[in-house]
Design a protein around this motif. Structure first.
Motif, PDB file in Angstrom:
ATOM      1  N   ASN A 210       0.795  -1.221   0.000  1.00 44.96           N
ATOM      2  CA  ASN A 210       0.000   0.000   0.000  1.00 44.96           C
ATOM      3  C   ASN A 210       0.830   1.273   0.000  1.00 44.96           C
ATOM      4  OD1 ASN A 210      -2.572  -1.169   0.035  1.00 44.96           O
ATOM      5  ND2 ASN A 210      -2.387  -1.585   2.221  1.00 44.96           N
ATOM      6  N   ASP A 211       2.140   1.160   0.133  1.00 50.71           N
ATOM      7  CA  ASP A 211       2.965   2.349   0.297  1.00 50.71           C
ATOM      8  C   ASP A 211       2.927   3.219  -0.960  1.00 50.71           C
ATOM      9  OD1 ASP A 211       4.640   4.079   1.599  1.00 50.71           O
ATOM     10  OD2 ASP A 211       6.469   3.072   0.941  1.00 50.71           O
ATOM     11  N   TYR A 212       2.787   4.506  -0.753  1.00 52.42           N
ATOM     12  CA  TYR A 212       2.789   5.424  -1.890  1.00 52.42           C
ATOM     13  C   TYR A 212       4.034   6.313  -1.903  1.00 52.42           C
ATOM     14  CZ  TYR A 212       1.941   9.642  -4.532  1.00 52.42           C
ATOM     15  OH  TYR A 212       2.091  10.685  -5.383  1.00 52.42           O
ATOM     16  N   LEU A 213       4.353   6.892  -0.729  1.00 54.06           N
ATOM     17  CA  LEU A 213       5.341   7.963  -0.696  1.00 54.06           C
ATOM     18  C   LEU A 213       6.740   7.516  -1.151  1.00 54.06           C
ATOM     19  CD1 LEU A 213       5.713  10.883  -0.119  1.00 54.06           C
ATOM     20  CD2 LEU A 213       5.768  10.402   2.318  1.00 54.06           C
ATOM     21  N   SER A 216       6.976   6.760  -4.816  1.00 53.98           N
ATOM     22  CA  SER A 216       6.786   7.969  -5.624  1.00 53.98           C
ATOM     23  C   SER A 216       8.059   8.808  -5.657  1.00 53.98           C
ATOM     24  CB  SER A 216       5.623   8.791  -5.075  1.00 53.98           C
ATOM     25  OG  SER A 216       6.037   9.569  -3.980  1.00 53.98           O
ATOM     26  N   ILE A 227       0.809   0.038  -8.105  1.00 53.58           N
ATOM     27  CA  ILE A 227      -0.630   0.348  -8.134  1.00 53.58           C
ATOM     28  C   ILE A 227      -0.936   1.718  -7.517  1.00 53.58           C
ATOM     29  CG2 ILE A 227      -2.892  -0.342  -7.217  1.00 53.58           C
ATOM     30  CD1 ILE A 227      -2.213  -3.192  -7.883  1.00 53.58           C
ATOM     31  N   PRO A 228      -0.428   2.030  -6.299  1.00 52.03           N
ATOM     32  CA  PRO A 228      -0.751   3.367  -5.768  1.00 52.03           C
ATOM     33  C   PRO A 228      -0.232   4.510  -6.652  1.00 52.03           C
ATOM     34  CG  PRO A 228       0.061   1.964  -4.025  1.00 52.03           C
ATOM     35  CD  PRO A 228       0.266   1.211  -5.297  1.00 52.03           C
ATOM     36  N   ILE A 229       0.954   4.369  -7.230  1.00 47.72           N
ATOM     37  CA  ILE A 229       1.482   5.449  -8.069  1.00 47.72           C
ATOM     38  C   ILE A 229       0.678   5.571  -9.349  1.00 47.72           C
ATOM     39  CG2 ILE A 229       3.515   6.364  -9.235  1.00 47.72           C
ATOM     40  CD1 ILE A 229       5.221   4.860  -7.431  1.00 47.72           C
ATOM     41  N   THR A 231      -2.399   4.776  -9.764  1.00 50.79           N
ATOM     42  CA  THR A 231      -3.702   5.362  -9.422  1.00 50.79           C
ATOM     43  C   THR A 231      -3.581   6.872  -9.267  1.00 50.79           C
ATOM     44  OG1 THR A 231      -4.116   3.342  -8.170  1.00 50.79           O
ATOM     45  CG2 THR A 231      -5.673   5.134  -7.869  1.00 50.79           C
ATOM     46  N   PHE A 232      -2.520   7.293  -8.600  1.00 53.26           N
ATOM     47  CA  PHE A 232      -2.347   8.730  -8.388  1.00 53.26           C
ATOM     48  C   PHE A 232      -2.151   9.467  -9.720  1.00 53.26           C
ATOM     49  CE2 PHE A 232       0.021  12.592  -7.326  1.00 53.26           C
ATOM     50  CZ  PHE A 232      -0.829  13.121  -6.368  1.00 53.26           C
ATOM     51  N   PHE A 235      -5.401   9.757 -11.588  1.00 55.30           N
ATOM     52  CA  PHE A 235      -6.301  10.782 -11.074  1.00 55.30           C
ATOM     53  C   PHE A 235      -5.860  12.179 -11.484  1.00 55.30           C
ATOM     54  CE2 PHE A 235      -9.880   9.835  -8.348  1.00 55.30           C
ATOM     55  CZ  PHE A 235      -9.835   8.456  -8.342  1.00 55.30           C
ATOM     56  N   LEU A 249     -10.204   2.134  -9.351  1.00 50.74           N
ATOM     57  CA  LEU A 249     -10.061   1.958  -7.905  1.00 50.74           C
ATOM     58  C   LEU A 249     -10.467   0.545  -7.482  1.00 50.74           C
ATOM     59  CD1 LEU A 249     -11.396   5.375  -6.578  1.00 50.74           C
ATOM     60  CD2 LEU A 249      -9.077   4.479  -6.352  1.00 50.74           C
ATOM     61  N   GLY A 252      -7.747  -1.625  -8.278  1.00 48.70           N
ATOM     62  CA  GLY A 252      -6.619  -1.328  -7.386  1.00 48.70           C
ATOM     63  C   GLY A 252      -6.765  -1.976  -6.024  1.00 48.70           C
ATOM     64  N   ILE A 253      -8.009  -2.033  -5.491  1.00 46.05           N
ATOM     65  CA  ILE A 253      -8.157  -2.595  -4.148  1.00 46.05           C
ATOM     66  C   ILE A 253      -8.398  -4.102  -4.165  1.00 46.05           C
ATOM     67  CG2 ILE A 253      -9.033  -0.421  -3.199  1.00 46.05           C
ATOM     68  CD1 ILE A 253     -11.796  -1.763  -3.020  1.00 46.05           C
ATOM     69  N   VAL A 256      -5.620  -6.719  -2.783  1.00 49.18           N
ATOM     70  CA  VAL A 256      -5.354  -6.727  -1.345  1.00 49.18           C
ATOM     71  C   VAL A 256      -6.592  -7.209  -0.577  1.00 49.18           C
ATOM     72  CG1 VAL A 256      -5.934  -4.332  -0.785  1.00 49.18           C
ATOM     73  CG2 VAL A 256      -4.116  -5.454   0.453  1.00 49.18           C
TER      74      VAL A 256
ATOM     75  N   ILE B 116      -6.703  -1.617   2.870  1.00 54.51           N
ATOM     76  CA  ILE B 116      -6.573  -0.781   1.680  1.00 54.51           C
ATOM     77  C   ILE B 116      -5.684   0.409   2.014  1.00 54.51           C
ATOM     78  CG2 ILE B 116      -7.841   0.530  -0.060  1.00 54.51           C
ATOM     79  CD1 ILE B 116     -10.306  -1.091   0.786  1.00 54.51           C
ATOM     80  N   GLY B 117      -4.810   0.759   1.120  1.00 48.41           N
ATOM     81  CA  GLY B 117      -3.887   1.857   1.379  1.00 48.41           C
ATOM     82  C   GLY B 117      -4.596   3.203   1.451  1.00 48.41           C
ATOM     83  N   LEU B 119      -3.935   6.008   0.157  1.00 51.02           N
ATOM     84  CA  LEU B 119      -4.061   6.763  -1.086  1.00 51.02           C
ATOM     85  C   LEU B 119      -5.342   6.375  -1.829  1.00 51.02           C
ATOM     86  CD1 LEU B 119      -2.040   8.699  -2.843  1.00 51.02           C
ATOM     87  CD2 LEU B 119      -2.311   6.782  -4.400  1.00 51.02           C
ATOM     88  N   LEU B 120      -5.568   5.070  -1.983  1.00 48.33           N
ATOM     89  CA  LEU B 120      -6.772   4.623  -2.690  1.00 48.33           C
ATOM     90  C   LEU B 120      -8.035   4.940  -1.893  1.00 48.33           C
ATOM     91  CD1 LEU B 120      -4.482   3.101  -4.242  1.00 48.33           C
ATOM     92  CD2 LEU B 120      -6.178   1.383  -4.774  1.00 48.33           C
ATOM     93  N   PHE B 123      -9.180   8.493  -2.452  1.00 48.51           N
ATOM     94  CA  PHE B 123      -9.870   8.698  -3.727  1.00 48.51           C
ATOM     95  C   PHE B 123     -11.287   8.135  -3.668  1.00 48.51           C
ATOM     96  CE2 PHE B 123      -5.528   8.924  -5.823  1.00 48.51           C
ATOM     97  CZ  PHE B 123      -5.626  10.281  -6.050  1.00 48.51           C
ATOM     98  N   PHE B 229      -0.134  11.130   5.509  1.00 54.74           N
ATOM     99  CA  PHE B 229       0.241  11.814   4.279  1.00 54.74           C
ATOM    100  C   PHE B 229      -0.644  11.367   3.108  1.00 54.74           C
ATOM    101  CE2 PHE B 229       2.523  12.206   0.304  1.00 54.74           C
ATOM    102  CZ  PHE B 229       3.011  13.499   0.367  1.00 54.74           C
ATOM    103  N   ASP B 230      -0.716  10.067   2.867  1.00 52.39           N
ATOM    104  CA  ASP B 230      -1.417   9.527   1.702  1.00 52.39           C
ATOM    105  C   ASP B 230      -2.884   9.950   1.659  1.00 52.39           C
ATOM    106  OD1 ASP B 230       0.971   8.279   1.786  1.00 52.39           O
ATOM    107  OD2 ASP B 230       0.205   6.262   1.415  1.00 52.39           O
TER     108      ASP B 230
END
Lengths: 278, 293
Positions: A210-213, A216, A227-229, A231-232, A235, A249, A252-253, A256, B116-117, B119-120, B123, B229-230
């Protein structure tokens, strides 16, 4: 007699209240799924109703625009490889630190514990500099190395606590039988650590997947997106195009959610274990 | 003898070496570098970095309104978010330890948002707040749902709190359940015989006994909400007018949008100190309330 009747009525009332709360918890999923198969006009006029017609084409378009297979594959590779390596290096380190309780190892362990309090955001800026100096930028192996660094403290901490509970006599018996330190570890200790390895694996999987930061900051190329990147980025490009965004979305989910439903028992156990030791 | 010693060194390197190496490269070195850069005017691009002493810190404390806003937002959010998610998590756990027929499926439902993360989730909830709530409001006439949820400062704040609680309560619930299951049955029975009512039992027996779980749950919730943050990024992007910008996001923007890396690292160091102090104070405080069964 009377009290048992009242008790049952009370339990039933509790059950009803809880089911109601459960439904409230599910409402976001209802909106997500129902509107993901509506036409754009349909979802704008009434988002709460069931779809007038099932537009599965939304999924096809979202699948193509997000390049879902590539994002899924990247996320999977990063999560699986980071996890396997993390479990391996952390269990080896934890084992050594428990069985060789030297001053050096004690200090090292304290450093690991202290590092668990450091928020990622407080070191991310210089991290970008370090990773680009080391040539780890924009590469999946580079990102995996970052996950190893960030994952080691908690993984070692949890495994350290667990190994302490394994009696050393078992290993001594194996040593007498002629195994060297590596053989003892891989053939005797590692199998015994299985319950805590599963916990570490679960906690790290949910985090890394799930990590985004971090990704990125490290990954720039489009073909390396997780997947998180993805998705971002999607958007940013298709703001308010919900007929594309919602199916994206859902896709994306889904991985998991499926992982959770199948591994639920281990996940719940893992969290309890992780919390008790933490 | 010498051979034995060198084999010990090799073993230390093989077993603990890789973990130590990655830890130093990815955490220790960036941390120390950050400490150094926080006293410089580094802009991330040019090779020239000059020492500016405490001026970054001075600037943050005296003239950085955006940082102050983000700090108060984060503090307010942490207090409310941590309180509400713990109350809800405990409440769900407490009721799920009753002999309900649907307890397993309920546990699954309450926990599910957590996998679920952020970030998603952000949204997904953006859609719910913008379209879903409006639709509910239109069909029920309930004005709560027709508020401009992400459009005003006050409602956007609550929007983030709602999503945070929805996401995290299930996780804390799992920890509270395991703790509640460990409350000795004979103590409950003894209290029942003594005529304690449900509320007295909760206050005088159950809550003191589950304080270890509360320590953990508070710790987790505080660190999640402080480091958020996310969710922030995908739900409100810090808006409207920067009112929901978390500290983590403020640090991110300072460095990666405004290219003031030196200033960003100084904020990051302050952020680290605040998180370290608050979490250790909290653990100390709740640990002192723990009792033995």
């Amino acid at each position: 007699m009377d009290t048992s009747k009242r008790y049952q009525a009370g339990t039933m009332a509790t059950e009803l209240v809880m089911l109601l709360i459960g439904l409230v918890f599910l409402v976001p999923f209802y909106f997500l799924f129902v509107n993901s198969v509506k036409t754009f006009g349909d979802l704008l006029t009434n988002a709460a109703s069931l779809p007038a017609s099932l537009e599965w084409g939304n999924y096809v378009r979202a699948f193509q625009t997000t390049n879902f297979p590539s994002a899924f594959f990247n996320s999977a590779i990063i999560t699986i490889v980071s996890n396997l390596l993390l479990v391996l290096i952390s269990s080896m380190a934890a084992y050594r630190m428990v069985r060789r309780n030297t001053r050096f190892n004690r200090v090292l362990f304290l450093l690991f514990v202290a590092a668990m309090v450091v928020p990622f955001q407080s070191i991310m800026i210089p991290l970008v500099k370090v990773t680009s100096t080391l040539g780890l930028m924009n590469s999946i192996p580079g990102l995996i190395i970052c996950y190893l660094g960030f994952g080691v403290p908690m993984s070692v901490f949890l495994l350290h606590g667990f190994i302490k509970s394994i009696p050393a006599e078992i290993e001594e018996a194996a040593t007498v039988d002629g195994s060297n330190a590596y053989g003892v570890f891989f053939r005797v200790v590692l199998p015994l650590m299985k319950p805590m390895l599963v916990t570490v694996f679960i906690l790290n999987t949910l985090w890394i997947w799930n990590d985004y930061l971090l990704p990125s900051l490290i990954l720039q190329s489009q073909e390396l997106r997780t997947i998180p990147i993805a998705t971002f980025a999607f958007f940013g490009q298709y703001t308010k195009q919900w007929d594309l965004a919602l199916p994206a979305l859902v896709m994306g989910i889904m991985p998991v959610i499926i992982f959770f439903l199948f591994m639920q028992k281990y996940i719940i156990e893992g969290i309890t274990q992780g919390a008790v030791k933490g | 003898m010498n051979g034995k010693k060198s084999s010990q060194i090799i073993q230390q390197l093989v077993f603990a070496g890789p973990a130590t190496l990655f830890f130093i490269l990815i955490i220790v070195i960036p941390f120390l570098l950050g400490l150094y850069y926080s006293f410089t005017n580094w802009n991330g691009v040019s090779g020239e970095v000059s020492w500016v002493g405490l001026s970054n810190y001075q600037q943050i404390f005296t003239s950085d309104d955006a940082f102050r806003t983000s700090f108060w937002f984060t503090a307010k959010f942490t207090v409310l978010g941590v309180l509400l998610t713990n109350v809800l998590g405990f409440f769900l756990a407490y009721l799920l330890t009753k002999p309900l027929k649907t307890r397993n499926i309920l546990r699954t439902i309450f926990f599910m948002p957590n996998v679920i993360g952020g970030l998603l989730l952000g949204f997904i909830w953006q859609f719910i707040f913008v379209r879903g709530f409006t639709a509910i409001g239109d069909s029920t006439g309930c004005s709560f749902f027709t508020l401009p949820w992400l459009g005003t400062e006050n409602t956007a704040f609550w929007a983030i709190v709602i999503v945070f609680v929805w996401q995290t309560a299930g996780y804390l619930m799992v920890i509270y359940i395991s703790s509640l299951n460990n409350v000795p049955k004979d103590m409950i029975e003894a209290a029942e015989i003594d005529g304690a009512n449900r509320f007295q039992m909760l206050r005088s027996i159950i809550i003191p006994l589950i304080m270890p779980a509360a320590t953990i749950c508070l710790f987790l919730a505080i660190s999640w909400s402080f480091k958020m943050f996310d969710l922030n990024l995908s739900l409100t992007k810090g808006g409207p007018f920067g009112s929901t910008e978390s500290v983590a996001m403020n640090i991110y923007n300072e460095a990666f949008s405004k290219n003031r890396y030196g200033l960003g690292t100084a904020k990051a160091i302050i952020f680290f100190l605040i998180v370290a102090i608050i979490t250790s104070l909290q653990v100390k405080l709740t640990k002192s309330k723990e009792v033995e069964a």
